[in-house]
Every structure is written in structure tokens, then in C-alpha cells.
Enzyme design. Structure first.
Site, mmCIF file in Angstrom:
data_model
loop_
_atom_site.group_PDB
_atom_site.id
_atom_site.type_symbol
_atom_site.label_atom_id
_atom_site.label_comp_id
_atom_site.label_asym_id
_atom_site.label_seq_id
_atom_site.Cartn_x
_atom_site.Cartn_y
_atom_site.Cartn_z
ATOM 1 N N ASP A 33 -6.337 12.662 -10.123
ATOM 2 C CA ASP A 33 -6.534 11.213 -10.146
ATOM 3 C C ASP A 33 -7.757 11.138 -11.024
ATOM 4 O O ASP A 33 -9.111 11.607 -10.652
ATOM 5 C CB ASP A 33 -7.085 10.717 -8.769
ATOM 6 C CG ASP A 33 -7.433 9.276 -8.597
ATOM 7 O OD1 ASP A 33 -7.989 8.846 -9.417
ATOM 8 O OD2 ASP A 33 -6.770 8.520 -7.903
ATOM 9 N N GLU A 77 -2.978 3.239 -9.104
ATOM 10 C CA GLU A 77 -3.591 3.297 -7.662
ATOM 11 C C GLU A 77 -4.949 2.335 -7.797
ATOM 12 O O GLU A 77 -6.062 2.974 -7.745
ATOM 13 C CB GLU A 77 -3.881 4.513 -6.997
ATOM 14 C CG GLU A 77 -4.175 4.530 -5.722
ATOM 15 C CD GLU A 77 -4.552 5.729 -5.060
ATOM 16 O OE1 GLU A 77 -4.193 5.903 -3.980
ATOM 17 O OE2 GLU A 77 -5.383 6.728 -5.926
ATOM 18 N N GLU A 101 -5.454 16.494 -3.545
ATOM 19 C CA GLU A 101 -6.184 15.740 -4.359
ATOM 20 C C GLU A 101 -7.700 15.680 -4.198
ATOM 21 O O GLU A 101 -8.171 15.465 -3.024
ATOM 22 C CB GLU A 101 -5.571 14.082 -4.210
ATOM 23 C CG GLU A 101 -6.384 13.343 -5.224
ATOM 24 C CD GLU A 101 -6.178 11.576 -4.760
ATOM 25 O OE1 GLU A 101 -6.540 10.870 -5.513
ATOM 26 O OE2 GLU A 101 -5.743 11.498 -3.537
ATOM 27 N N GLN A 158 -3.125 9.856 -11.217
ATOM 28 C CA GLN A 158 -3.123 8.640 -10.850
ATOM 29 C C GLN A 158 -4.545 7.934 -11.486
ATOM 30 O O GLN A 158 -5.458 8.791 -12.031
ATOM 31 C CB GLN A 158 -3.622 8.514 -9.279
ATOM 32 C CG GLN A 158 -2.549 8.848 -8.211
ATOM 33 C CD GLN A 158 -2.955 8.876 -6.909
ATOM 34 O OE1 GLN A 158 -3.979 9.298 -6.490
ATOM 35 N NE2 GLN A 158 -2.043 8.343 -5.960
#
Length: 274
Positions: free
Chosen positions: A178, A246, A143, A206
Site C-alpha cells: 500500500d 483504497e 500488508e 493499493q
């Protein structure tokens, strides 16, 4: 509409962690993710998942000493043995929880050290980890994280993450995209989804609002549009993954704060996890 997973490390902060599984299921989620499971017996976590009809879709490998500032060990020279021990522990938990994905945090570039000098350590650890995870049928996710939230984090950009995945050359190593971090570092989020999702190397999304990391209907990003982009591209390439929620509820740790903030989800054409 994408399938959404509740991130139990951030959502429902007014509840004890083990009680958050029931709360997520009550709100319609069919899957959960969180940072770390290691404070709990995997049998207890598996029981909570089963009792609430939930899938475990993601958690992180041990990051080192989180309280002392570690944010992963993958790129940190001299801590290879600790990285390997943690990865094997993560695989054991993943098997016990029927979790297909493990996020392997890159870690911090040491002070007064060039990023390029620690990339060989990062690659060596990932080559080894990919083999071990494959033995157990698990995927590893990388990530990119913005350096405003985590200064000196090794991996910050989508293109760098995809270069690493190509260098590893293992089908079970993918990118955790993300969109909160992507917007802060790079922007042009929709075009990056269109570019990278068809490659087959994006394993998980995310989301959070930018800049405060609250609900995705708060801030500068048009998430309904981005969900449509994910749907459009997924229909073309066959992607069937999850989108992890998240974010930190704007109302904080108050009763029903998370649930009351799910208007963005209820307004979408289909229910969470559908």
C-alpha cells in the site's frame, strides 16, 4: 498503465454496499476489492460480480471483533483457534467468489508487550495458514500499515514484511504494498517499488493520497510518475497484478462524489481495469 480495482468499502459511500458493484462497473472498473464480505451471502456477492462483469481480486480475512478494536489476530497470542476458524471461512468465501487473494491482517501488539515477543505467534499462524490457502489455490497477502492510522499494528515496514515472507518460504504468501502507508512510514516509494516488485513477492498494490487518504491526485505524492514506475518494472519482471483504489472520496458521501473524483483515472492513457 496498471489495472485498477475499486475498493467498495471506501468508494461510493453514498450507496448501499451491494449497489456499489454496479456503480464501479459503470465507471469503467473491471475489478473490485473491499475489507470484509462476511455480512453477505457469498451467492449474493457472486451474483453482483457476474451481473456487472467484475472480478473479485482481494478481501480481508476476519479481523476478530472489529467494533471492539481488533485489527487482525495473526500476531495475537491466545487467539490462535479464532484465527484458524476465520481463515478457513475466508478461504470458503474466496473459492465462492473466485477471489485469488486474501489479506491476513497482522493485528495489534498487546499493550506493554514487545513486538519481537509476538512474532513467533505471527509466524506460526502464517505457516499454518499458507498450507491451508495453498490447498485451495489461494494467495495470502501481508500488508504493512502505518501506526498513525492503526497504533500498535504489528507490521509497519516493507523490509519487515519481506523478511516475514522469506521466513515463511511459501510461494503463496506475498506482500500487499500500500503506497499510502509506505509513504507515511518510510517514503522513498519509487525506489521501494523498484527494489521489491522484481522479487516476485509483491502480490498487490493499493493507493491513496497522502496525508488525507483522498483521491491520488490530492496530496504530496506524484502518482502518475509512480504508475509509470510500476509499468516500467512490470515490463521487466512480468508482474500482472492489480492496484486497489483504497481511498476516501474527498467530497464524501454525496451523489456522484466518487465518480466526479475520478478525473485522475480518466486522465491516464488507458481506462480503469484495462
Amino acid at each position: 498503465m496498471p489495472r485498477f480495482a475499486a475498493n467498495l468499502s471506501m468508494l461510493y459511500p453514498e450507496l448501499d454496499f451491494l449497489d456499489r458493484f454496479e456503480a464501479a462497473a459503470r465507471d469503467g472498473f473491471k475489478a473490485v476489492e473491499y475489507l470484509f464480505p462476511y455480512a453477505y451471502d457469498p451467492r449474493e456477492l457472486a451474483a453482483r460480480l457476474s451481473a456487472n462483469g467484475l472480478q473479485q481480486v482481494l478481501f480481508n480475512a476476519p479481523p476478530g471483533d472489529w467494533d471492539r478494536g481488533d485489527r487482525g489476530l495473526t500476531c495475537v497470542p491466545g487467539r490462535e483457534a479464532e484465527f484458524r476458524e476465520g481463515l478457513l471461512k475466508a478461504i470458503d468465501y474466496a473459492v465462492a467468489l473466485s477471489c485469488p487473494r486474501i489479506h491476513v491482517m497482522a493485528g495489534l501488539v498487546p499493550e506493554n508487550t514487545e513486538r519481537e515477543s509476538v512474532q513467533p505467534t505471527y509466524l506460526d499462524n502464517l505457516h499454518w495458514a499458507a498450507v491451508e490457502a495453498a490447498k485451495a489455490g489461494r494467495d495470502l497477502l501481508l500488508e504493512p500499515i502505518n501506526t498513525r492510522d492503526i497504533p500498535r499494528f504489528f507490521l509497519n515496514r516493507q523490509d519487515h514484511a519481506h523478511e516475514i515472507v522469506e521466513a515463511i518460504g511459501a510461494l503463496n504468501v506475498q506482500v500487499q504494498m500500500d503506497l499510502y502507508h509506505c509513504q507515511i512510514v518510510e517514503g522513498d516509494v519509487a525506489m521501494k517499488i523498484r527494489k521489491y516488485l522484481p522479487t516476485g513477492r509483491v502480490g498487490h498494490f493499493q493507493i491513496a493520497g497522502v496525508p488525507e487518504r483522498h483521491e491520488p491526485d490530492v496530496g504530496e505524492m506524484n502518482y502518475p510518475y509512480l504508475f509509470d514506475v510500476i509499468d516500467e518494472v512490470s515490463a521487466q519482471c512480468g508482474w500482472q497484478g492489480w492496484v486497489g483504489c483504497e481511498y476516501r472520496p474527498r467530497r464524501g458521501a454525496v451523489a456522484n462524489g466518487t465518480s466526479d473524483g475520478l478525473g485522475w483515472l480518466r486522465a491516464l492513457p488507458r481506462t480503469a481495469g484495462a
